[in-house]
Design a protein around this motif. Sequence first.
Motif, PDB file in Angstrom:
ATOM      1  N   ILE A  70       0.831  -1.208   0.000  1.00  0.00           N
ATOM      2  CA  ILE A  70       0.000   0.000   0.000  1.00  0.00           C
ATOM      3  C   ILE A  70       0.862   1.254   0.000  1.00  0.00           C
ATOM      4  O   ILE A  70       0.494   2.270  -0.593  1.00  0.00           O
ATOM      5  N   ASN A  71       2.027   1.206   0.645  1.00  0.00           N
ATOM      6  CA  ASN A  71       2.912   2.375   0.657  1.00  0.00           C
ATOM      7  C   ASN A  71       3.394   2.718  -0.744  1.00  0.00           C
ATOM      8  O   ASN A  71       3.351   3.885  -1.164  1.00  0.00           O
ATOM      9  N   TRP A  72       3.859   1.697  -1.481  1.00  0.00           N
ATOM     10  CA  TRP A  72       4.327   1.952  -2.847  1.00  0.00           C
ATOM     11  C   TRP A  72       3.181   2.412  -3.732  1.00  0.00           C
ATOM     12  O   TRP A  72       3.370   3.257  -4.623  1.00  0.00           O
ATOM     13  N   ALA A  73       1.980   1.881  -3.497  1.00  0.00           N
ATOM     14  CA  ALA A  73       0.824   2.315  -4.287  1.00  0.00           C
ATOM     15  C   ALA A  73       0.530   3.801  -4.067  1.00  0.00           C
ATOM     16  O   ALA A  73       0.244   4.539  -5.019  1.00  0.00           O
ATOM     17  N   LEU A  74       0.621   4.258  -2.828  1.00  0.00           N
ATOM     18  CA  LEU A  74       0.358   5.664  -2.535  1.00  0.00           C
ATOM     19  C   LEU A  74       1.416   6.560  -3.146  1.00  0.00           C
ATOM     20  O   LEU A  74       1.105   7.645  -3.668  1.00  0.00           O
ATOM     21  N   LEU A  75       2.680   6.139  -3.107  1.00  0.00           N
ATOM     22  CA  LEU A  75       3.744   6.947  -3.699  1.00  0.00           C
ATOM     23  C   LEU A  75       3.572   7.053  -5.212  1.00  0.00           C
ATOM     24  O   LEU A  75       3.740   8.133  -5.797  1.00  0.00           O
ATOM     25  N   VAL A  76       3.250   5.947  -5.857  1.00  0.00           N
ATOM     26  CA  VAL A  76       3.045   5.979  -7.312  1.00  0.00           C
ATOM     27  C   VAL A  76       1.809   6.801  -7.657  1.00  0.00           C
ATOM     28  O   VAL A  76       1.813   7.571  -8.628  1.00  0.00           O
ATOM     29  N   ALA A  77       0.751   6.678  -6.863  1.00  0.00           N
ATOM     30  CA  ALA A  77      -0.471   7.436  -7.121  1.00  0.00           C
ATOM     31  C   ALA A  77      -0.205   8.935  -7.076  1.00  0.00           C
ATOM     32  O   ALA A  77      -0.767   9.703  -7.874  1.00  0.00           O
ATOM     33  N   ARG A  78       0.663   9.368  -6.164  1.00  0.00           N
ATOM     34  CA  ARG A  78       0.974  10.804  -6.086  1.00  0.00           C
ATOM     35  C   ARG A  78       1.701  11.278  -7.339  1.00  0.00           C
ATOM     36  O   ARG A  78       1.435  12.381  -7.834  1.00  0.00           O
ATOM     37  N   ILE A  79       2.581  10.447  -7.888  1.00  0.00           N
ATOM     38  CA  ILE A  79       3.263  10.814  -9.132  1.00  0.00           C
ATOM     39  C   ILE A  79       2.263  10.892 -10.277  1.00  0.00           C
ATOM     40  O   ILE A  79       2.355  11.770 -11.143  1.00  0.00           O
ATOM     41  N   CYS A  80       1.295   9.986 -10.294  1.00  0.00           N
ATOM     42  CA  CYS A  80       0.251  10.041 -11.318  1.00  0.00           C
ATOM     43  C   CYS A  80      -0.526  11.348 -11.250  1.00  0.00           C
ATOM     44  O   CYS A  80      -0.924  11.902 -12.290  1.00  0.00           O
ATOM     45  N   GLN A  81      -0.751  11.845 -10.050  1.00  0.00           N
ATOM     46  CA  GLN A  81      -1.449  13.122  -9.906  1.00  0.00           C
ATOM     47  C   GLN A  81      -0.591  14.284 -10.401  1.00  0.00           C
ATOM     48  O   GLN A  81      -1.100  15.237 -10.998  1.00  0.00           O
ATOM     49  N   LEU A  82       0.715  14.203 -10.157  1.00  0.00           N
ATOM     50  CA  LEU A  82       1.606  15.293 -10.555  1.00  0.00           C
ATOM     51  C   LEU A  82       1.873  15.304 -12.049  1.00  0.00           C
ATOM     52  O   LEU A  82       2.222  16.342 -12.619  1.00  0.00           O
ATOM     53  N   TYR A  83       1.726  14.131 -12.705  1.00  0.00           N
ATOM     54  CA  TYR A  83       1.937  14.026 -14.153  1.00  0.00           C
ATOM     55  C   TYR A  83       0.759  13.255 -14.747  1.00  0.00           C
ATOM     56  O   TYR A  83       0.893  12.097 -15.136  1.00  0.00           O
ATOM     57  N   PRO A  84      -0.427  13.874 -14.840  1.00  0.00           N
ATOM     58  CA  PRO A  84      -1.655  13.135 -15.176  1.00  0.00           C
ATOM     59  C   PRO A  84      -1.692  12.561 -16.585  1.00  0.00           C
ATOM     60  O   PRO A  84      -2.442  11.611 -16.840  1.00  0.00           O
ATOM     61  N   ASN A  85      -0.915  13.086 -17.517  1.00  0.00           N
ATOM     62  CA  ASN A  85      -0.952  12.611 -18.894  1.00  0.00           C
ATOM     63  C   ASN A  85       0.280  11.800 -19.279  1.00  0.00           C
ATOM     64  O   ASN A  85       0.516  11.550 -20.461  1.00  0.00           O
ATOM     65  N   ALA A  86       1.060  11.397 -18.299  1.00  0.00           N
ATOM     66  CA  ALA A  86       2.300  10.683 -18.577  1.00  0.00           C
ATOM     67  C   ALA A  86       2.036   9.200 -18.805  1.00  0.00           C
ATOM     68  O   ALA A  86       1.135   8.609 -18.205  1.00  0.00           O
ATOM     69  N   LEU A  87       2.844   8.599 -19.680  1.00  0.00           N
ATOM     70  CA  LEU A  87       2.822   7.157 -19.866  1.00  0.00           C
ATOM     71  C   LEU A  87       3.514   6.480 -18.673  1.00  0.00           C
ATOM     72  O   LEU A  87       4.256   7.130 -17.935  1.00  0.00           O
ATOM     73  N   PRO A  88       3.299   5.175 -18.491  1.00  0.00           N
ATOM     74  CA  PRO A  88       3.936   4.486 -17.361  1.00  0.00           C
ATOM     75  C   PRO A  88       5.446   4.659 -17.301  1.00  0.00           C
ATOM     76  O   PRO A  88       6.007   4.831 -16.206  1.00  0.00           O
ATOM     77  N   SER A  89       6.129   4.598 -18.440  1.00  0.00           N
ATOM     78  CA  SER A  89       7.583   4.777 -18.419  1.00  0.00           C
ATOM     79  C   SER A  89       7.954   6.164 -17.924  1.00  0.00           C
ATOM     80  O   SER A  89       8.942   6.334 -17.192  1.00  0.00           O
ATOM     81  N   MET A  90       7.170   7.171 -18.298  1.00  0.00           N
ATOM     82  CA  MET A  90       7.421   8.528 -17.822  1.00  0.00           C
ATOM     83  C   MET A  90       7.152   8.621 -16.316  1.00  0.00           C
ATOM     84  O   MET A  90       7.883   9.295 -15.593  1.00  0.00           O
ATOM     85  N   LEU A  91       6.117   7.919 -15.844  1.00  0.00           N
ATOM     86  CA  LEU A  91       5.789   7.942 -14.422  1.00  0.00           C
ATOM     87  C   LEU A  91       6.903   7.324 -13.594  1.00  0.00           C
ATOM     88  O   LEU A  91       7.238   7.823 -12.507  1.00  0.00           O
ATOM     89  N   VAL A  92       7.485   6.224 -14.082  1.00  0.00           N
ATOM     90  CA  VAL A  92       8.580   5.589 -13.353  1.00  0.00           C
ATOM     91  C   VAL A  92       9.772   6.533 -13.265  1.00  0.00           C
ATOM     92  O   VAL A  92      10.383   6.703 -12.192  1.00  0.00           O
ATOM     93  N   SER A  93      10.110   7.167 -14.375  1.00  0.00           N
ATOM     94  CA  SER A  93      11.232   8.113 -14.373  1.00  0.00           C
ATOM     95  C   SER A  93      10.975   9.280 -13.424  1.00  0.00           C
ATOM     96  O   SER A  93      11.846   9.680 -12.653  1.00  0.00           O
ATOM     97  N   ARG A  94       9.738   9.818 -13.456  1.00  0.00           N
ATOM     98  CA  ARG A  94       9.401  10.938 -12.564  1.00  0.00           C
ATOM     99  C   ARG A  94       9.357  10.489 -11.114  1.00  0.00           C
ATOM    100  O   ARG A  94       9.643  11.265 -10.205  1.00  0.00           O
TER     101      ARG A  94
END
Length: 710
Positions: A234-258
Amino acid sequence: MGSNGFGISEPISTGGPTELDVIQNGELEKFLADAGLYESNVEAIKREEVLGRLDQIVKTWVKSISRVKGFNDQLVQEANAKIFTFGSYRLGVHGPGADIDTLCVGPNHATRKEDFFGELHRMLAEMPEVGELHPVAGAHVPVMKFKFDGVSIDLLYANVAAFVIPEDLDISKESILHAVDEITVRSLNGCRVTDQVLHLVPNIQSFRTALRYMRLWAKRRGVYSNVTGFLGGINWALLVARICQLYPNALPSMLVSRFFRVYNLWRWPNPVLLCPIQEGSLGLPLWDPRRNFRDRQHLMPIITPAYPCMNSSYNVSTSTLHVMMEEFKRGYEICEEIEANKASWGTVCEPFAFFEAYKNYLQIDIAAENEDDMMNWKGWVESRIRMLTLKIERDTNGVLQCHPYPGEFSDKSRLFRHSYFMGLRRREGANPQDGEQFDMRMTVEDFKQDVYHYLDWKATMLIYVNHVKKKNIPIFVFPGGVRPSPPPRVRGSNCQIQKSPISSSGEIGAAVERRKRRHEETNSGVNQLESSFSSYSSDTSSFADTKTSKGHELNVAGTLCNANAPENTSISRHDVNESINQPETAETYRNGISTPENVVVEQFQEPIGRNVIAPQAVDDLGEELELKNEFRPFSGLTQANGTRSPIAAEEVEKTSQNGICGNGFDFLQNGSREELEPHELTAETPNVTLFVAPSKPMIRLSFTSLRKTS
C-alpha cells in the motif's frame, strides 16, 4: 484542491508523451511481460471462482450462526455476509501465485472471536479444498490464512453495526464506521484505502503498469517489506499514485522516471498526501503531528486517503529511510541514462547484492520444535526485528546504521530453523574517532528480552544474535549453495549500465532536450507545490510551526527540495521506549520457567547454519569488528528486585563449565561467528548480588578503517 480534482496541488506537468516516450514505454511493458508479472487467463478465472465460492461459504456461515442464536426463519433467511477484496488483487497489480487479500463483512451479531475464528474456522477446516489453515487472532489486524483450491487467501473480518448486510453495501461511506470497534476500523481500512486510491488517480491503467514496475523494483532491490521497516504494497501504491497526480498525462515509463526524480528530491518528513486530511464526524484518531507526539516522530509519513487518515509507513526508521533514499538516487541516475538511450529498464531492477554490500552483518537465528510453533515464532520475531534496528540507532546515537534483509534464509538440512541478516555500517558524514568502538551486547540483550516476551512463548522457541563477517556468511543464503567469487575491484562508479541498441545522433539530441525540459519542469514544480499548499497550510498553520524532536520542520505541503534524508534523525532512548512499551526484565524471561538455553543444550547440539568459510576470502576495506576480553556493568541482567535473571545466572554457569557461549551452540569455536552476549555484572550496585564474570570474548564494533564498502 487543484482544478483537476485530484490531490492537494496542481500537476507539475500536463504534457503528453513524445515519440521517444512511446518507444520507451513499449520497452518497459515488454520488460514486465518478460518478467512474468501477468497471470494467465486460466489462473484469473480460477481466482474469480474461488472468490465466488468463498462468498457463498460466508453466507452459509452467517445463516447458520443466526439459526443457532435463536432467530426465526425469516431473519435467518435475511441474514447475509459479503466478501470484498483489497490490496494488490483489488488494485489489479497482482502476479501469478499471489495471495488474495479479502474482507468478510458480517452483521453485528456475528462475533469475531466465537463465530469467525470459531464456527467459520471449523467449517473451513472440514472442507477438503481448504489447506494450510492458520488463524492469527492476536494480530494487530486479525486474519485467517489458508489455501482454497490452491489459491492463497488472507481473510479479515469486520462486523458492522447492521443486522442485515445488503448485497450493494458501500463500505467507502463514512457511516460504515459508526459504532464499531477499533479492530473493525482497521479491518475495513484496507478496502477503503484501496478504493480511494483508484478513485484519486487520473489514469488507472497507467497507474497499474507503473506500480507493477515499482513493486518489482522494490522487491529486487530489497526495500519491499513493511514489517522490516521499509515499505509494503500500500505504501508503494500511494507513492506511485501521487506521481500520477503530478503528471496526469504521462505514460507508465514517464511515471517511473518521474517517480525516482521526485522522491530523490523529496525532503522527509514532509508527508505524501493524495488529498486533504478530512476531520470526519465520528471523532476517530487521525494522523496529526500538531496533537500527537508519536506522529511527530514519523520519519517518512505516507498518509492514507480514506477516513480516518493514518500514516501507513510508521515502521520506517532512520536506517531504512537512508537505504531507500540511496535507492531513489540510484534509480534516478539510471533513468537519466535510459532517457539518453544508454541503459535499459532491466538495469534499474537488477537485484541488490546484499551480501556483497557490507563487511559486517548481524545474523539472527531462530529455532522451534515443530512446524506450527515455527510459524507462530517466525511471525513474532519478524515483527520485532525492526525494533533491533531502532535499538541499535538509539544506543549508537544514530552513528551506526542497519540494513535488515526482508525475508529469511533456511538451511534445508535443518528443520524448523531460519536465519535473518542485517548489514551494519557507519552513517555517512559521521565524525569518527580513532579506534571508536560500539559495544553491542547490551543492545542485543535488550532485543532478546523483547522477543522472549512473546505471550505464546514455549521453551523450545529459541533465538540467537551473532556477528558474522562477509567472508563467513553461511553458504545456504547463496543460490545453489555456492558462494560467489569476489568481484574484481573497479575504480569509479560501481553501477554497471546495460546499453540499449545504438541510436542515431538525432535521437540522442532529442533525449538530451527532453531531460533538460523535464529538469526544468521538476524544479518549477517545487515553487508550484509550495504556493499551491499555502491556502491549505493556513488552515493547519500549527503544522508549519511544529518541530520534530530531531529539529526538522514538519510541513504538510509535501514539498520538494534539493536535499536527501536528514543526517541527524537519530532516535532517543526515551522515544524508543515510549513506542516499544518494553516489559520489565524480570517478567521477560518468565521466572521459574526453563530457559531456552537449557532446552537447546538438550536438543540442539550444533549451531544453526554452521558456516563454511571460503579459503583466503578477500575482505573489503571498511568497518572492523574486534574481539575484546573485557567486561563492563550491564543492568539488563538484573531483575526488578535486584537479583540476577535466570538467563544470566545459567549462562554464567554453563559458560564457565562448557567454555561456550552459554547457549549450547558452539558459535565461538568455529571461528566464523561471535555471539553478541550481554555484559556480566561486575560493578558494585546497591542491593545486587555480585559475581565474578568469566573470561568470555566480547564483541565490539570498531571503526578504525573508514573507507566505505560498496
